[in-house]
Design a protein around this motif. Sequence first.
Motif, PDB file in Angstrom:
ATOM      1  N   ALA A   9       1.455  17.415 -10.366  1.00  0.00           N
ATOM      2  CA  ALA A   9       0.389  17.936 -11.230  1.00  0.00           C
ATOM      3  C   ALA A   9       0.065  19.381 -10.877  1.00  0.00           C
ATOM      4  O   ALA A   9      -0.186  20.207 -11.775  1.00  0.00           O
ATOM      5  CB  ALA A   9      -0.858  17.057 -11.105  1.00  0.00           C
ATOM      6  N   GLY A  10       0.083  19.698  -9.597  1.00  0.00           N
ATOM      7  CA  GLY A  10      -0.190  21.072  -9.183  1.00  0.00           C
ATOM      8  C   GLY A  10       0.851  22.044  -9.707  1.00  0.00           C
ATOM      9  O   GLY A  10       0.511  23.133 -10.199  1.00  0.00           O
ATOM     10  N   VAL A  11       2.132  21.656  -9.614  1.00  0.00           N
ATOM     11  CA  VAL A  11       3.199  22.532 -10.124  1.00  0.00           C
ATOM     12  C   VAL A  11       3.045  22.740 -11.625  1.00  0.00           C
ATOM     13  O   VAL A  11       3.162  23.867 -12.135  1.00  0.00           O
ATOM     14  CB  VAL A  11       4.576  21.924  -9.793  1.00  0.00           C
ATOM     15  CG1 VAL A  11       5.689  22.733 -10.458  1.00  0.00           C
ATOM     16  CG2 VAL A  11       4.789  21.876  -8.288  1.00  0.00           C
ATOM     17  N   LEU A  12       2.786  21.651 -12.362  1.00  0.00           N
ATOM     18  CA  LEU A  12       2.609  21.770 -13.804  1.00  0.00           C
ATOM     19  C   LEU A  12       1.431  22.670 -14.150  1.00  0.00           C
ATOM     20  O   LEU A  12       1.517  23.512 -15.058  1.00  0.00           O
ATOM     21  CB  LEU A  12       2.409  20.384 -14.418  1.00  0.00           C
ATOM     22  CG  LEU A  12       3.665  19.538 -14.640  1.00  0.00           C
ATOM     23  CD1 LEU A  12       3.278  18.134 -15.079  1.00  0.00           C
ATOM     24  CD2 LEU A  12       4.572  20.180 -15.681  1.00  0.00           C
ATOM     25  N   ARG A  58       0.838  -1.194   0.000  1.00  0.00           N
ATOM     26  CA  ARG A  58       0.000   0.000   0.000  1.00  0.00           C
ATOM     27  C   ARG A  58       0.877   1.249   0.000  1.00  0.00           C
ATOM     28  O   ARG A  58       1.830   1.370   0.755  1.00  0.00           O
ATOM     29  CB  ARG A  58      -0.902   0.004   1.227  1.00  0.00           C
ATOM     30  CG  ARG A  58      -1.941  -1.094   1.219  1.00  0.00           C
ATOM     31  CD  ARG A  58      -2.935  -0.896   2.333  1.00  0.00           C
ATOM     32  NE  ARG A  58      -3.656   0.359   2.165  1.00  0.00           N
ATOM     33  CZ  ARG A  58      -4.544   0.832   3.038  1.00  0.00           C
ATOM     34  NH1 ARG A  58      -4.809   0.151   4.135  1.00  0.00           N
ATOM     35  NH2 ARG A  58      -5.160   1.973   2.807  1.00  0.00           N
ATOM     36  N   ALA A  59       0.535   2.158  -0.859  1.00  0.00           N
ATOM     37  CA  ALA A  59       1.302   3.405  -0.944  1.00  0.00           C
ATOM     38  C   ALA A  59       1.035   4.277   0.266  1.00  0.00           C
ATOM     39  O   ALA A  59      -0.096   4.396   0.735  1.00  0.00           O
ATOM     40  CB  ALA A  59       0.931   4.162  -2.221  1.00  0.00           C
ATOM     41  N   GLY A  60       2.117   4.861   0.797  1.00  0.00           N
ATOM     42  CA  GLY A  60       1.963   5.740   1.941  1.00  0.00           C
ATOM     43  C   GLY A  60       1.414   7.098   1.543  1.00  0.00           C
ATOM     44  O   GLY A  60       1.182   7.384   0.369  1.00  0.00           O
ATOM     45  N   ARG A  61       1.235   7.947   2.542  1.00  0.00           N
ATOM     46  CA  ARG A  61       0.670   9.266   2.269  1.00  0.00           C
ATOM     47  C   ARG A  61       1.576  10.096   1.383  1.00  0.00           C
ATOM     48  O   ARG A  61       1.103  10.823   0.503  1.00  0.00           O
ATOM     49  CB  ARG A  61       0.426   9.988   3.594  1.00  0.00           C
ATOM     50  CG  ARG A  61      -0.668   9.360   4.452  1.00  0.00           C
ATOM     51  CD  ARG A  61      -0.881  10.170   5.712  1.00  0.00           C
ATOM     52  NE  ARG A  61      -1.966   9.597   6.515  1.00  0.00           N
ATOM     53  CZ  ARG A  61      -2.356  10.101   7.698  1.00  0.00           C
ATOM     54  NH1 ARG A  61      -1.745  11.180   8.193  1.00  0.00           N
ATOM     55  NH2 ARG A  61      -3.334   9.517   8.361  1.00  0.00           N
ATOM     56  N   VAL A  62       2.879   9.973   1.612  1.00  0.00           N
ATOM     57  CA  VAL A  62       3.816  10.749   0.796  1.00  0.00           C
ATOM     58  C   VAL A  62       3.749  10.297  -0.663  1.00  0.00           C
ATOM     59  O   VAL A  62       3.703  11.114  -1.587  1.00  0.00           O
ATOM     60  CB  VAL A  62       5.250  10.606   1.344  1.00  0.00           C
ATOM     61  CG1 VAL A  62       6.249  11.313   0.419  1.00  0.00           C
ATOM     62  CG2 VAL A  62       5.335  11.174   2.757  1.00  0.00           C
ATOM     63  N   ALA A  63       3.719   8.969  -0.886  1.00  0.00           N
ATOM     64  CA  ALA A  63       3.655   8.449  -2.252  1.00  0.00           C
ATOM     65  C   ALA A  63       2.369   8.877  -2.946  1.00  0.00           C
ATOM     66  O   ALA A  63       2.365   9.184  -4.142  1.00  0.00           O
ATOM     67  CB  ALA A  63       3.767   6.928  -2.237  1.00  0.00           C
ATOM     68  N   ARG A  64       1.260   8.893  -2.190  1.00  0.00           N
ATOM     69  CA  ARG A  64      -0.004   9.302  -2.803  1.00  0.00           C
ATOM     70  C   ARG A  64      -0.025  10.802  -3.089  1.00  0.00           C
ATOM     71  O   ARG A  64      -0.742  11.257  -3.981  1.00  0.00           O
ATOM     72  CB  ARG A  64      -1.167   8.941  -1.873  1.00  0.00           C
ATOM     73  CG  ARG A  64      -1.419   7.449  -1.754  1.00  0.00           C
ATOM     74  CD  ARG A  64      -2.785   7.173  -1.158  1.00  0.00           C
ATOM     75  NE  ARG A  64      -2.930   7.718   0.180  1.00  0.00           N
ATOM     76  CZ  ARG A  64      -2.679   7.054   1.297  1.00  0.00           C
ATOM     77  NH1 ARG A  64      -2.253   5.794   1.220  1.00  0.00           N
ATOM     78  NH2 ARG A  64      -2.838   7.614   2.476  1.00  0.00           N
ATOM     79  N   ALA A  65       0.760  11.573  -2.345  1.00  0.00           N
ATOM     80  CA  ALA A  65       0.755  13.027  -2.536  1.00  0.00           C
ATOM     81  C   ALA A  65       1.665  13.480  -3.678  1.00  0.00           C
ATOM     82  O   ALA A  65       1.469  14.568  -4.221  1.00  0.00           O
ATOM     83  CB  ALA A  65       1.191  13.718  -1.247  1.00  0.00           C
ATOM     84  N   VAL A  66       2.640  12.646  -4.049  1.00  0.00           N
ATOM     85  CA  VAL A  66       3.614  13.062  -5.062  1.00  0.00           C
ATOM     86  C   VAL A  66       2.954  13.413  -6.388  1.00  0.00           C
ATOM     87  O   VAL A  66       3.213  14.492  -6.952  1.00  0.00           O
ATOM     88  CB  VAL A  66       4.695  11.975  -5.243  1.00  0.00           C
ATOM     89  CG1 VAL A  66       5.548  12.263  -6.474  1.00  0.00           C
ATOM     90  CG2 VAL A  66       5.579  11.915  -4.013  1.00  0.00           C
ATOM     91  N   LEU A 114       9.334  18.747 -18.952  1.00  0.00           N
ATOM     92  CA  LEU A 114       9.289  17.357 -19.369  1.00  0.00           C
ATOM     93  C   LEU A 114       9.699  16.423 -18.239  1.00  0.00           C
ATOM     94  O   LEU A 114       9.151  15.324 -18.098  1.00  0.00           O
ATOM     95  CB  LEU A 114      10.198  17.153 -20.583  1.00  0.00           C
ATOM     96  CG  LEU A 114       9.697  17.759 -21.892  1.00  0.00           C
ATOM     97  CD1 LEU A 114      10.796  17.763 -22.942  1.00  0.00           C
ATOM     98  CD2 LEU A 114       8.487  16.997 -22.401  1.00  0.00           C
ATOM     99  N   ALA A 115      10.671  16.848 -17.419  1.00  0.00           N
ATOM    100  CA  ALA A 115      11.064  16.037 -16.271  1.00  0.00           C
ATOM    101  C   ALA A 115       9.925  15.917 -15.258  1.00  0.00           C
ATOM    102  O   ALA A 115       9.693  14.849 -14.688  1.00  0.00           O
ATOM    103  CB  ALA A 115      12.306  16.642 -15.613  1.00  0.00           C
ATOM    104  N   LEU A 116       9.206  17.012 -15.026  1.00  0.00           N
ATOM    105  CA  LEU A 116       8.038  16.952 -14.142  1.00  0.00           C
ATOM    106  C   LEU A 116       6.970  16.021 -14.705  1.00  0.00           C
ATOM    107  O   LEU A 116       6.322  15.273 -13.964  1.00  0.00           O
ATOM    108  CB  LEU A 116       7.460  18.351 -13.942  1.00  0.00           C
ATOM    109  CG  LEU A 116       8.236  19.309 -13.040  1.00  0.00           C
ATOM    110  CD1 LEU A 116       7.605  20.694 -13.074  1.00  0.00           C
ATOM    111  CD2 LEU A 116       8.267  18.791 -11.602  1.00  0.00           C
ATOM    112  N   LEU A 117       6.794  16.056 -16.013  1.00  0.00           N
ATOM    113  CA  LEU A 117       5.810  15.173 -16.637  1.00  0.00           C
ATOM    114  C   LEU A 117       6.221  13.714 -16.488  1.00  0.00           C
ATOM    115  O   LEU A 117       5.383  12.843 -16.195  1.00  0.00           O
ATOM    116  CB  LEU A 117       5.669  15.535 -18.119  1.00  0.00           C
ATOM    117  CG  LEU A 117       4.600  14.778 -18.905  1.00  0.00           C
ATOM    118  CD1 LEU A 117       3.216  15.030 -18.313  1.00  0.00           C
ATOM    119  CD2 LEU A 117       4.636  15.184 -20.375  1.00  0.00           C
TER     120      LEU A 117
END
Length: 583
Positions: free
Chosen positions: A334-337, A321-329, A554-557
């Motif tokens: 997406a928010g920054v983009l 199960r993904a932790g909170r940090v992994a789910r927030a990444v 592109l790196a963020l994508l």
Amino acid sequence: MRTVAARTTALAAVVTAIGLLPWLSGKDPALSVLRARSAEQEATEEALTAIRDDLGLGSGPVALLGRWADGVVHGDLGVSWVSGTDVLPSVISGLGVSLGLMGASLAVALLLAAALSTATLVRGARGTLRGGAATGGAPAAMLASVPEFLLATVLLIALGVWLGWLPTSGWQGPSSLVLPALAMGVPAGGLLGRLVDDALPAVFGERWVGLWRTSGVTSRRIAFAALRRAVPAIVPQFGLVAVGLTGGAVAVETVFAVPGIGRAALGAAKAQDLPMIQGAVLVLLVLGLTAGALAHLVRVRLLGPGLRDAALALPSPPRMRAGRVARAVPVVLAGVLLVVIGWGLLRDPFTVEATARLAAPSWAHPMGTDGLGRDVLARLGHGAASTVGVALAVCLISYLFALTIGFLPAFSAGVADIANALPPVIAGILVAAVLGPGTVGASVAVALISWPPLAAHASALVQETRAAGFLTAQQAIGSTPRRILTRHILPAVAGPVARHAVLRLPGIALALASLGFLGLGAQPPAPEWGLLLDESRAYVERAPWAALAPAAALALLAGFAVSLSAWAGAGPRGAAAPAKAVS
């Protein structure tokens, strides 16, 4: 035999298309030759007739294909339409350079894969691998998702321009090999490292490992045995990595001005020099297919005679199960983009300011300006809108086609082999030879190679649903085949495959950007991300920020694609292992 037949069919189909390129373009081949040799000469009927007689173009496409195939068998690839010289010497010269580059890249990939999977191998052999979780999967996934052309540009700026440690162009000696080999080898090594790292926990969970450990077998021997158990199941993926290297070589050779076969193919595509395209693409395809065949032979050798016909599939590793940090990444990325894209959409991407050419970042231009004085932030924002919009259309077309062909598993398997043999760049070169460079050609090229993973997923779900017991009950109560298809099978397949397609959307966008970077996609003055990166290479030493802005986007994508896949789980139910096909 089935694998050999599929690869033979793939090669025959693509070779036929290559041989018919002068006719598939829809233009008069004689006129194309005339324009390639002398753009100013008037296209009179006498001049065109002379060219047709000289090259034998008047006999029609079938006869032309036969002569071209006969020439290939006898070592004659024809004459370049641009230079008038034989194609074969140019192909051989470029092939030698490309083989050296691909060999160095493969060495980098294997070293990196070993480094990424060593921790999991050692901990598993010692019995300290907690929870069955691999340790290098996340870093490996991030490295695997970085496009070769993007990494090549970043390495050129950082190590070549800023630090001056290594040459940035040409082919002058071993030092010229380092940056291109890193640009191609790091993503390939990330993919191989992730495959090995993901396979090892399942091996260490098998009963024989515990029996060996309690019997006093050394950790070193257990580690070698586990590696031998895990590698055969993923050796076929090494062939896909080799196919990825043939496509990545085109972009990397272009960035570093390496005189390889990939760069020759790209130059021929832009110049519409069809004989050179035919020879160069044929060699690149043979390289990829040969590497895949060698990977199959290595797998058979590793299995041994007793298991030569066995699938030897590994059990699935336990889902974590993904932790909170992994789910927030993915949300954060997406928010920054979205913030950057929204900010850029409020500005004008086409206004030219001659007095602000190559201006550094400032309040007036937060990301600086390009060679014409246009705002980089504005072009980044407007380019995202077109890039993502085209990627959505390609993704939808691939999804619908995969959903349709998924109900024909026997047919789809052979066609998928043909599509998997073509990296996006090679498909882009072939399509550009027919349609010419542009957004439509790039979209068609990416669509041609993006559907096989979705089709494999749909085919697996169709077979799984048809074998379910409730369908037998539906037939027993008199349900028609149409009702069973529309009310039971299709809903069970469409939803999971749609979610799978969404996960592949960033990869499709990156593939479109790579074709734009190579000049095969959107054309100036369109503010497409790959095209922005390509345009900034001419003045990267004076204004590196113009290249770093699209590179960072592109790196963020790429990071968003990886984190979204990790957040969604190990992969869609019934899907095949992800390959480096689109990214």
